[in-house]
Design a protein around this motif. Sequence first.
Motif, PDB file in Angstrom:
ATOM      1  N   ARG A   1     -71.529  25.135 -17.714  1.00  0.00           N
ATOM      2  CA  ARG A   1     -71.494  26.145 -16.953  1.00  0.00           C
ATOM      3  C   ARG A   1     -70.970  25.707 -15.385  1.00  0.00           C
ATOM      4  NH1 ARG A   1     -75.226  27.006 -12.668  1.00  0.00           N
ATOM      5  NH2 ARG A   1     -77.273  26.294 -12.924  1.00  0.00           N
ATOM      6  N   ALA A   2     -70.077  26.626 -14.503  1.00  0.00           N
ATOM      7  CA  ALA A   2     -69.475  26.253 -13.138  1.00  0.00           C
ATOM      8  C   ALA A   2     -70.813  26.141 -12.156  1.00  0.00           C
ATOM      9  CB  ALA A   2     -68.557  27.231 -12.820  1.00  0.00           C
ATOM     10  N   LEU A   3     -70.791  25.196 -11.183  1.00  0.00           N
ATOM     11  CA  LEU A   3     -71.879  25.296 -10.187  1.00  0.00           C
ATOM     12  C   LEU A   3     -71.407  26.388  -9.145  1.00  0.00           C
ATOM     13  CD1 LEU A   3     -71.612  21.373  -9.699  1.00  0.00           C
ATOM     14  CD2 LEU A   3     -73.959  22.879 -10.264  1.00  0.00           C
ATOM     15  N   ALA A   4     -72.234  26.881  -8.591  1.00  0.00           N
ATOM     16  CA  ALA A   4     -72.047  27.782  -7.369  1.00  0.00           C
ATOM     17  C   ALA A   4     -71.432  27.356  -6.157  1.00  0.00           C
ATOM     18  CB  ALA A   4     -73.415  28.738  -7.413  1.00  0.00           C
ATOM     19  N   GLY A   5     -71.286  28.310  -5.275  1.00  0.00           N
ATOM     20  CA  GLY A   5     -71.052  27.699  -3.924  1.00  0.00           C
ATOM     21  C   GLY A   5     -69.628  26.862  -3.560  1.00  0.00           C
ATOM     22  N   PRO A   6     -70.076  25.906  -2.644  1.00  0.00           N
ATOM     23  CA  PRO A   6     -69.028  25.220  -2.438  1.00  0.00           C
ATOM     24  C   PRO A   6     -68.562  24.014  -3.524  1.00  0.00           C
ATOM     25  CG  PRO A   6     -70.877  24.491  -1.220  1.00  0.00           C
ATOM     26  CD  PRO A   6     -71.126  25.809  -1.793  1.00  0.00           C
ATOM     27  N   CYS A   7     -69.317  24.156  -4.409  1.00  0.00           N
ATOM     28  CA  CYS A   7     -69.016  23.007  -5.775  1.00  0.00           C
ATOM     29  C   CYS A   7     -68.138  23.671  -6.768  1.00  0.00           C
ATOM     30  CB  CYS A   7     -70.134  22.648  -6.276  1.00  0.00           C
ATOM     31  SG  CYS A   7     -71.395  22.043  -5.291  1.00  0.00           S
TER      32      CYS A   7
END
Length: 263
Positions: A243-249
């Motif tokens: 899954r995708a990392l959240a926030g600036p990542c």
Amino acid sequence: MCRHLVYLGPPVTLREVLFDPPYSLLRQSWAPRDMRGGGTINADGFGVGWYPGDGPPVRYRRAQPIWSDPTIADLAAVTSTTAVLAAVRSATVGMAVIDGAAAPFTEGRWLFSHNGVVRGWPDSMVPLAAELPVRDLLTLDATTDSALLWALVRHRLRAGVAPEQAVAETVTRVAAAAPGSRLNLLLTDGHTAVATTVGHALSLRTTPASVLLASEPHDDEPGWREVPDGQLVRATATTVRQRALAGPCTTGTNRQASPKGSR
């Protein structure tokens, strides 16, 4: 930058994982094929952690190049395991080159590695480091960004945070505090592995009974799949989720890895 890998699956010798493939971790120590972000070799130390049974892992690490240590080659030939995490190190300028600076870092059943760099070190990490118990700061394995990242992840694990969440929260907060950092992390307890891709490469190969996550493919055989940037991977020997990392990542979209055995 560094090179690292984690294997989960049927018993293999350490030699089969670290030395035998044509582009093995040994070769990546002196001829890596994907050293984005600087560096040309990984000769500032190495480490290997493996699980001999149901207990905690065994760890072997040194501050010298892996090719110059005959002990690990002899040990690898006779040591079999179902789970291994290993790394070869390219030290960031100004950071210590000592045994304690080489991954994997460990506590209890956990093994941890970092491939990358924290930008603005050490000033960018002062606010996050201040949240750790003083004893943890006084007993870091080394005064390096990787050792501090392990302390941040470990602090969350000790508090009962799930491994995926502990890694994701650490990466997200460090990325916000130190933009442009390269934060490819590996964490395993011998049964499950968690990995991130932030600014550096990671490839994945599965069989119906095993999984291998590595900074770069160790051969040219089919079946390798590159994990996009900004992703978190959770894997066991028979399952993989992504899954995708959240926030600036976040640099990609939510996705789930193909079922085991499919490509």
